[in-house]
Design a protein around this motif. Structure first.
Motif, PDB file in Angstrom:
ATOM      1  N   GLU A   1     -27.839   3.834  20.769  1.00 44.95           N
ATOM      2  CA  GLU A   1     -27.726   2.418  20.359  1.00 44.95           C
ATOM      3  C   GLU A   1     -29.113   1.806  20.161  1.00 44.95           C
ATOM      4  O   GLU A   1     -29.342   1.077  19.197  1.00 44.95           O
ATOM      5  CB  GLU A   1     -26.964   1.629  21.425  1.00 44.95           C
ATOM      6  CG  GLU A   1     -25.542   2.061  21.609  1.00 44.95           C
ATOM      7  CD  GLU A   1     -24.571   1.141  20.916  1.00 44.95           C
ATOM      8  OE1 GLU A   1     -24.918  -0.010  20.665  1.00 44.95           O
ATOM      9  OE2 GLU A   1     -23.475   1.617  20.612  1.00 44.95           O
ATOM     10  N   ARG A   2     -30.023   2.101  21.076  1.00 41.70           N
ATOM     11  CA  ARG A   2     -31.377   1.562  20.976  1.00 41.70           C
ATOM     12  C   ARG A   2     -32.076   2.058  19.715  1.00 41.70           C
ATOM     13  O   ARG A   2     -32.724   1.285  19.008  1.00 41.70           O
ATOM     14  CB  ARG A   2     -32.187   1.942  22.216  1.00 41.70           C
ATOM     15  CG  ARG A   2     -33.548   1.279  22.247  1.00 41.70           C
ATOM     16  CD  ARG A   2     -34.336   1.673  23.454  1.00 41.70           C
ATOM     17  NE  ARG A   2     -34.743   3.068  23.254  1.00 41.70           N
ATOM     18  CZ  ARG A   2     -35.057   3.899  24.223  1.00 41.70           C
ATOM     19  NH1 ARG A   2     -34.981   3.512  25.460  1.00 41.70           N
ATOM     20  NH2 ARG A   2     -35.427   5.129  23.963  1.00 41.70           N
ATOM     21  N   GLU A   3     -31.924   3.329  19.405  1.00 43.88           N
ATOM     22  CA  GLU A   3     -32.575   3.875  18.214  1.00 43.88           C
ATOM     23  C   GLU A   3     -31.925   3.376  16.928  1.00 43.88           C
ATOM     24  O   GLU A   3     -32.604   3.227  15.918  1.00 43.88           O
ATOM     25  CB  GLU A   3     -32.563   5.409  18.261  1.00 43.88           C
ATOM     26  CG  GLU A   3     -33.462   5.977  19.334  1.00 43.88           C
ATOM     27  CD  GLU A   3     -34.914   5.567  19.182  1.00 43.88           C
ATOM     28  OE1 GLU A   3     -35.460   5.650  18.059  1.00 43.88           O
ATOM     29  OE2 GLU A   3     -35.509   5.153  20.196  1.00 43.88           O
ATOM     30  N   VAL A   4     -30.633   3.105  16.959  1.00 42.16           N
ATOM     31  CA  VAL A   4     -29.969   2.533  15.786  1.00 42.16           C
ATOM     32  C   VAL A   4     -30.517   1.129  15.533  1.00 42.16           C
ATOM     33  O   VAL A   4     -30.793   0.755  14.393  1.00 42.16           O
ATOM     34  CB  VAL A   4     -28.428   2.520  15.972  1.00 42.16           C
ATOM     35  CG1 VAL A   4     -27.752   1.621  14.965  1.00 42.16           C
ATOM     36  CG2 VAL A   4     -27.880   3.926  15.890  1.00 42.16           C
TER      37      VAL A   4
ATOM     38  N   LEU B   1     -25.753   6.773  11.199  1.00 42.90           N
ATOM     39  CA  LEU B   1     -26.563   6.569  10.003  1.00 42.90           C
ATOM     40  C   LEU B   1     -26.047   5.400   9.175  1.00 42.90           C
ATOM     41  O   LEU B   1     -26.848   4.642   8.599  1.00 42.90           O
ATOM     42  CB  LEU B   1     -26.597   7.850   9.168  1.00 42.90           C
ATOM     43  CG  LEU B   1     -27.361   9.017   9.790  1.00 42.90           C
ATOM     44  CD1 LEU B   1     -27.168  10.275   8.952  1.00 42.90           C
ATOM     45  CD2 LEU B   1     -28.829   8.684   9.960  1.00 42.90           C
ATOM     46  N   GLU B   2     -24.725   5.216   9.124  1.00 40.45           N
ATOM     47  CA  GLU B   2     -24.168   4.062   8.421  1.00 40.45           C
ATOM     48  C   GLU B   2     -24.550   2.761   9.096  1.00 40.45           C
ATOM     49  O   GLU B   2     -24.844   1.770   8.428  1.00 40.45           O
ATOM     50  CB  GLU B   2     -22.647   4.187   8.337  1.00 40.45           C
ATOM     51  CG  GLU B   2     -22.160   5.200   7.345  1.00 40.45           C
ATOM     52  CD  GLU B   2     -20.657   5.333   7.356  1.00 40.45           C
ATOM     53  OE1 GLU B   2     -19.955   4.438   7.880  1.00 40.45           O
ATOM     54  OE2 GLU B   2     -20.164   6.353   6.818  1.00 40.45           O
ATOM     55  N   GLN B   3     -24.573   2.759  10.427  1.00 39.47           N
ATOM     56  CA  GLN B   3     -24.989   1.552  11.164  1.00 39.47           C
ATOM     57  C   GLN B   3     -26.448   1.224  10.861  1.00 39.47           C
ATOM     58  O   GLN B   3     -26.807   0.048  10.729  1.00 39.47           O
ATOM     59  CB  GLN B   3     -24.791   1.748  12.654  1.00 39.47           C
ATOM     60  CG  GLN B   3     -23.350   1.732  13.097  1.00 39.47           C
ATOM     61  CD  GLN B   3     -23.224   1.971  14.581  1.00 39.47           C
ATOM     62  OE1 GLN B   3     -24.184   2.005  15.314  1.00 39.47           O
ATOM     63  NE2 GLN B   3     -21.981   2.116  15.018  1.00 39.47           N
ATOM     64  N   ILE B   4     -27.289   2.238  10.742  1.00 39.21           N
ATOM     65  CA  ILE B   4     -28.704   2.017  10.406  1.00 39.21           C
ATOM     66  C   ILE B   4     -28.811   1.415   9.008  1.00 39.21           C
ATOM     67  O   ILE B   4     -29.576   0.471   8.780  1.00 39.21           O
ATOM     68  CB  ILE B   4     -29.509   3.319  10.531  1.00 39.21           C
ATOM     69  CG1 ILE B   4     -29.629   3.722  12.002  1.00 39.21           C
ATOM     70  CG2 ILE B   4     -30.889   3.171   9.905  1.00 39.21           C
ATOM     71  CD1 ILE B   4     -30.274   5.075  12.233  1.00 39.21           C
TER      72      ILE B   4
ATOM     73  N   HIS C   1     -36.787   8.769  11.855  1.00 40.54           N
ATOM     74  CA  HIS C   1     -36.564  10.161  12.249  1.00 40.54           C
ATOM     75  C   HIS C   1     -35.333  10.256  13.150  1.00 40.54           C
ATOM     76  O   HIS C   1     -35.313  11.004  14.125  1.00 40.54           O
ATOM     77  CB  HIS C   1     -37.788  10.714  12.976  1.00 40.54           C
ATOM     78  CG  HIS C   1     -39.035  10.615  12.173  1.00 40.54           C
ATOM     79  ND1 HIS C   1     -39.269  11.421  11.085  1.00 40.54           N
ATOM     80  CD2 HIS C   1     -40.104   9.796  12.274  1.00 40.54           C
ATOM     81  CE1 HIS C   1     -40.436  11.115  10.559  1.00 40.54           C
ATOM     82  NE2 HIS C   1     -40.962  10.129  11.259  1.00 40.54           N
ATOM     83  N   PHE C   2     -34.312   9.506  12.795  1.00 37.53           N
ATOM     84  CA  PHE C   2     -33.133   9.414  13.648  1.00 37.53           C
ATOM     85  C   PHE C   2     -32.402  10.743  13.783  1.00 37.53           C
ATOM     86  O   PHE C   2     -31.896  11.067  14.853  1.00 37.53           O
ATOM     87  CB  PHE C   2     -32.167   8.346  13.123  1.00 37.53           C
ATOM     88  CG  PHE C   2     -30.949   8.193  13.970  1.00 37.53           C
ATOM     89  CD1 PHE C   2     -31.017   7.521  15.173  1.00 37.53           C
ATOM     90  CD2 PHE C   2     -29.743   8.766  13.597  1.00 37.53           C
ATOM     91  CE1 PHE C   2     -29.903   7.386  15.987  1.00 37.53           C
ATOM     92  CE2 PHE C   2     -28.624   8.642  14.393  1.00 37.53           C
ATOM     93  CZ  PHE C   2     -28.710   7.953  15.592  1.00 37.53           C
ATOM     94  N   ILE C   3     -32.331  11.532  12.720  1.00 36.96           N
ATOM     95  CA  ILE C   3     -31.587  12.796  12.772  1.00 36.96           C
ATOM     96  C   ILE C   3     -32.229  13.746  13.775  1.00 36.96           C
ATOM     97  O   ILE C   3     -31.533  14.379  14.577  1.00 36.96           O
ATOM     98  CB  ILE C   3     -31.479  13.431  11.373  1.00 36.96           C
ATOM     99  CG1 ILE C   3     -30.624  12.523  10.472  1.00 36.96           C
ATOM    100  CG2 ILE C   3     -30.893  14.833  11.440  1.00 36.96           C
ATOM    101  CD1 ILE C   3     -30.546  12.959   9.042  1.00 36.96           C
ATOM    102  N   GLU C   4     -33.556  13.839  13.778  1.00 33.32           N
ATOM    103  CA  GLU C   4     -34.247  14.689  14.744  1.00 33.32           C
ATOM    104  C   GLU C   4     -34.040  14.161  16.167  1.00 33.32           C
ATOM    105  O   GLU C   4     -33.830  14.936  17.103  1.00 33.32           O
ATOM    106  CB  GLU C   4     -35.741  14.769  14.436  1.00 33.32           C
ATOM    107  CG  GLU C   4     -36.073  15.503  13.166  1.00 33.32           C
ATOM    108  CD  GLU C   4     -36.016  14.620  11.936  1.00 33.32           C
ATOM    109  OE1 GLU C   4     -35.867  13.382  12.069  1.00 33.32           O
ATOM    110  OE2 GLU C   4     -36.095  15.173  10.824  1.00 33.32           O
TER     111      GLU C   4
END
Length: 134
Positions: free
Chosen positions: A58-61, A127-130, A67-70
């Motif tokens: 949640e924090r990273e979103v 990823l959609e939320q981002i 680099h979210f996938i990594e």
């Protein structure tokens, strides 16, 4: 896949008689301490891996990490490693000491492991939320 093979190998070694079950005999006090330690480890690490992972994601979103996938892959691996360690410790306690509560804790951890296995749907949802926040 590797985790399942490790657990299956340990179970096969003990169930076929290659390694004797209840090989470690402990004083009643030490056995009680290992029983409690196994249960407490399970009680502490299952919610930590489930809720802690969700909070990190949640924090990273919210940060819109490029680099979210990594990050997702690394944290998913850490989460599964924690749950796998709980399963292995409880299976070892069950077979080496004869601790029945460890078997139940191992089953709970295995359920959490299966529940928390990352899927493409989870990653796509994040990823959609981002994308929506941009």
């Amino acid at each position: 896949m590797v985790q399942t093979a490790c657990i299956a190998a340990i179970v096969a070694l003990f169930e076929t008689g290659v390694v004797t079950r209840n090989a470690i005999t402990l004083a009643p006090t030490i056995k009680y301490i290992t029983d409690v330690a196994g249960v407490m480890l399970t009680i502490a690490l299952i919610p930590f891996s489930l809720k802690g992972f969700s909070a990190l994601i949640e924090r990273e979103v919210k940060r819109k990490n490029p680099h979210f996938i990594e990050f997702f892959h690394a944290k998913s691996s850490a989460r599964l490693s924690i749950l796998f360690a709980v399963i292995m410790i409880n299976v070892a306690l069950y077979y080496c000491i004869g601790n029945n509560s460890a078997l139940y804790c191992g089953i709970l951890a295995a359920g959490a492991f299966i529940y928390s296995y990352p899927t493409m749907a989870t990653l796509n949802n994040c990823l959609e939320q981002i994308k929506e926040r941009e």
